[in-house]
Every structure is written in structure tokens, then in C-alpha cells.
Design a protein around this motif. Structure first.
Motif, PDB file in Angstrom:
ATOM      1  N   PRO A  92       0.838  -1.203   0.000  1.00 16.16           N
ATOM      2  CA  PRO A  92       0.000   0.000   0.000  1.00 16.16           C
ATOM      3  C   PRO A  92       0.869   1.247   0.000  1.00 16.16           C
ATOM      4  CG  PRO A  92      -0.684  -1.532   1.719  1.00 16.16           C
ATOM      5  CD  PRO A  92       0.625  -2.035   1.196  1.00 16.16           C
ATOM      6  N   TRP A  93       0.304   2.337  -0.479  1.00 16.00           N
ATOM      7  CA  TRP A  93       0.983   3.628  -0.383  1.00 16.00           C
ATOM      8  C   TRP A  93       1.281   3.903   1.092  1.00 16.00           C
ATOM      9  CZ3 TRP A  93       3.487   6.239  -3.808  1.00 16.00           C
ATOM     10  CH2 TRP A  93       3.801   7.584  -3.604  1.00 16.00           C
ATOM     11  N   PRO A  94       2.520   4.268   1.441  1.00 20.23           N
ATOM     12  CA  PRO A  94       2.903   4.230   2.860  1.00 20.23           C
ATOM     13  C   PRO A  94       2.248   5.265   3.756  1.00 20.23           C
ATOM     14  CG  PRO A  94       4.684   5.127   1.523  1.00 20.23           C
ATOM     15  CD  PRO A  94       3.663   4.590   0.574  1.00 20.23           C
ATOM     16  N   ALA A  95       1.868   6.426   3.223  1.00 19.35           N
ATOM     17  CA  ALA A  95       1.321   7.469   4.095  1.00 19.35           C
ATOM     18  C   ALA A  95       0.685   8.569   3.257  1.00 19.35           C
ATOM     19  CB  ALA A  95       2.429   8.075   4.961  1.00 19.35           C
ATOM     20  N   PRO A  96      -0.385   9.163   3.725  1.00 23.62           N
ATOM     21  CA  PRO A  96      -0.982  10.279   2.986  1.00 23.62           C
ATOM     22  C   PRO A  96      -0.070  11.496   2.935  1.00 23.62           C
ATOM     23  CG  PRO A  96      -2.057   9.995   5.117  1.00 23.62           C
ATOM     24  CD  PRO A  96      -1.177   8.813   4.927  1.00 23.62           C
TER      25      PRO A  96
END
Length: 248
Positions: A57-61
Motif C-alpha cells: 500500500p501507499w505508505p502514508a498520505p
């Protein structure tokens, strides 16, 4: 800081669209370089990075985008990531970075990680925003400018002088899509640095257009060249290999 490991994150996608250096919300643009040895390994390492990131997943917004570029020297990869803050980067560093680098190193051994610096965007010069929005750059040129310590406080004045010269010579630089001037910041922990540098991330339509624009000799460029205190200027040509972003 809004990063939360418990919040579900979107998947990661790889695109060929270039990042926007003037994007709102980028509080900590990070630039780093790796040495990988050959043009073939530049592509192989970029593919390994994309494969490693895309399976997670994308690691952080707080990470807005991550671009990977091949230098014309056939050795260097540049990484340009857009973070909301330096603190957000360090949250990623502690929680996600090492496992990703380990997987990349297993796929392509022998990478030399040279360094990482945090910048702050001071000013962007985009002659035609409509054209820039519709045109992907064909060449990225970074220009790294070092100043004497005694004149480092005049970095913004020098940038303003450069933009004045670009405005004056708009005809010679009509294929310049954007020039984005970043100030080096003193970073925390391993990002320690001296605040005496400027990085210009310049977007050109093509390498041929960039070559044609060289050698402009208007009075504005004399003011740039004669500006006191800048002692070293290094230009590097890049092409985008991968641009990773969160899906959606």
C-alpha cells in the motif's frame, strides 16, 4: 502530523506523468541520488523500486508523490519525493524505508546511496501554465548552485535575478515549461546540511530545445553571472523513469 499506520492506505501505481513541483501542500521536497553503474542498471533499479512499492500500500498520505529519474551520465538515479513535512518523512524512514530498500538491494545488488537533502520551494517560474498543464516535459535539468557562506542570505535575491533574466529572454526560452527554485534547508538527523545552496528543477520540452536555449547573452544574464557569492554551478540532465503515486 496526519500519518497513521492504522488507517487503510490506497494502493501504489506507477505512471509516466511528471510530478508538479509547484503542487500545493508540499512542505518538504526531498532530493537524493544513488549510483548504480550503467544505463541498463538505471532502468533495472527503477523497475525494482516500482515492483517493490507496487506490491505494498501507499505508505502514508503525507507522501504526495515519488519520482525516479535517470541521469545522462548512465550511472546516477535521482529520487524526488514530495512530503508534507520533514516529520512525515522520518515516520516513513522508521516504519517502511528499510524493508523496501532491502528488497530492492536483493533484486539489484551493489547500489551506492549517495545522500539525501531536504529543500523548500521558494519560487516557480512557469511562463505558460496552460501549456505546462498540457505538455509533459521531455527533459529535466537540475542546476545545483553553491554560495559562499557570507552571501548565502542573498540566495532569494539571486533567484529573483534569474527569473528576471528568463522574463527578459522569453523568446530564447520559449521551450522552458517551468523552472522551480528550491532552497536547501538545514535538516534534522542525517539530513544535516549547510543552507548555502539553491536547486533549480527545470522542465524543458526536449533536449534539443534546452541546447538551443544555451548561450543567451542578454543583459539580465550578465547580472546573473556577475552576482556575488555563487561559486559553483553544476547542471545535470535527467529523464523520468517512474513516477509513483497513490491510486485515486
Amino acid at each position: 502530523m496526519s500519518t497513521s499506520d492504522s488507517a487503510p492506505q490506497p494502493s501504489t501505481v506507477s505512471t509516466t506523468a511528471h510530478p508538479d513541483p509547484a503542487r500545493p501542500g508540499v512542505g518538504a521536497p526531498m532530493f537524493s541520488t544513488w549510483r548504480v553503474g550503467t544505463p541498463e542498471r538505471q532502468r533495472t533499479v527503477a523497475d525494482a523500486i516500482a515492483a517493490t512499492w507496487e506490491k505494498r500500500p501507499w505508505p502514508a498520505p503525507d507522501l504526495l508523490s515519488y519520482g525516479i529519474y535517470a541521469a545522462a551520465d548512465g550511472d546516477t538515479l535521482m529520487h524526488y519525493s514530495q512530503w508534507t513535512s520533514e516529520e512525515a518523512y522520518f515516520a516513513f524512514f522508521h516504519n517502511h524505508r528499510q524493508e523496501r530498500n532491502d528488497e530492492i538491494d536483493a533484486a539489484v545488488p551493489g547500489i551506492e546511496r549517495v545522500g539525501l537533502s531536504r529543500y523548500r520551494l521558494y519560487r516557480s517560474h512557469v511562463p505558460d501554465p496552460v501549456r505546462r498543464a498540457a505538455t509533459e516535459p521531455g527533459l529535466i535539468v537540475t542546476v545545483d548552485i553553491h554560495f559562499d557562506a557570507a552571501t548565502a542570505g542573498r540566495r532569494t535575491e539571486w533567484i529573483d535575478t534569474v527569473i528576471g533574466a528568463l522574463d527578459e529572454g522569453a523568446e530564447e526560452h520559449r521551450e522552458l515549461l517551468g523552472a522551480h527554485f528550491h532552497l536547501l534547508e538545514n535538516g534534522a538527523k542525517h539530513l544535516g546540511s549547510a543552507a548555502d545552496r539553491v536547486l533549480n528543477y527545470a522542465e524543458w520540452t526536449s533536449e534539443e530545445a534546452y541546447e538551443t536555449a544555451q548561450g543567451a547573452d542578454r543583459p539580465g544574464w550578465h547580472r546573473v553571472r556577475d552576482f556575488p557569492g555563487h561559486r559553483q554551478v553544476t547542471g545535470t540532465r535527467y529523464r523520468l523513469l517512474r513516477h509513483l503515486t497513490p491510486r485515486g
